[in-house]
Write a protein that holds these residues in place. Structure first.
Motif, mmCIF file in Angstrom:
data_model
loop_
_atom_site.group_PDB
_atom_site.id
_atom_site.type_symbol
_atom_site.label_atom_id
_atom_site.label_comp_id
_atom_site.label_asym_id
_atom_site.label_seq_id
_atom_site.Cartn_x
_atom_site.Cartn_y
_atom_site.Cartn_z
ATOM 1 N N ALA A 191 23.893 0.938 -71.589
ATOM 2 C CA ALA A 191 22.548 1.592 -71.539
ATOM 3 C C ALA A 191 21.440 0.478 -71.704
ATOM 4 N N GLY A 192 22.018 -0.836 -72.009
ATOM 5 C CA GLY A 192 21.089 -1.729 -71.975
ATOM 6 C C GLY A 192 20.175 -1.819 -73.214
ATOM 7 N N GLY A 193 21.137 -1.340 -74.152
ATOM 8 C CA GLY A 193 20.618 -1.276 -75.599
ATOM 9 C C GLY A 193 19.947 -0.038 -76.146
ATOM 10 N N ALA A 194 19.554 0.813 -75.038
ATOM 11 C CA ALA A 194 18.705 1.798 -75.379
ATOM 12 C C ALA A 194 19.413 3.174 -75.856
ATOM 13 N N LEU A 195 20.309 2.911 -76.787
ATOM 14 C CA LEU A 195 20.895 3.848 -77.474
ATOM 15 C C LEU A 195 21.047 3.581 -78.977
ATOM 16 N N VAL A 196 20.441 4.365 -79.866
ATOM 17 C CA VAL A 196 20.451 4.124 -81.457
ATOM 18 C C VAL A 196 21.135 5.094 -81.933
ATOM 19 N N PRO A 197 22.386 5.151 -82.439
ATOM 20 C CA PRO A 197 23.134 6.095 -82.879
ATOM 21 C C PRO A 197 22.828 6.593 -84.326
#
Length: 145
Positions: free
Chosen positions: A89-95
């Motif tokens: 996701a190119g870093g676009a996932l903050v869980p």
């Protein structure tokens, strides 16, 4: 469809909720179901990475089809998987909580997601939910997933 008026209501009410809890400066990103930014607000004094965190919470929820609360549980149980998806996701996932899916009030159709960042994840999530509910929509935090 998630329109600008509803997105603005979500932001305004999320920030009002934050102010009622005396939280630090907040950042709110509202995305439509296709992941396009509908509106974004960064309060004065919000720290540098809050924009990327808010968008990452919302985008991660959309991309995985569940609120970021579920992604937190998945990250704990399967860190390699969440790390791999975050890279994809190119870093676009903050869980962590604070990324909430927005569903229509009729039939629960997915219309977007909101990401909030500025305080502890549970408070961020509460602000997102308050905004979504105020707009007459349904909040899906992933808590039941």
């Amino acid at each position: 469809m998630l329109g600008l008026a509803a997105a603005r209501t979500i932001v305004a009410e999320a920030l009002d909720h934050a102010r009622s809890l005396d939280l630090p400066p907040m950042t709110v990103a509202v995305l439509d179901a296709g992941g396009h930014l509908v509106t974004f607000v960064r309060e004065d004094g919000s720290s540098l990475y809050r924009e990327a965190i808010a968008r990452g919470k919302a985008m991660g929820a959309l991309g995985m089809g569940t609120g970021s609360r579920t992604l937190q549980a998945r990250a704990a149980a399967h860190p390699e998987f969440i790390n791999a998806v975050t890279v994809l996701a190119g870093g676009a996932l903050v869980p962590v909580p604070g990324g909430v899916l927005i569903r229509s009030d009729d039939a629960g159709r997915l219309v977007g997601a909101v990401g909030v960042s500025g305080h502890l994840p549970d408070a961020d999530e509460a602000c997102a939910v308050a905004g979504i509910v105020a707009a007459g929509l349904s909040a899906d935090t992933g808590a039941g997933s």
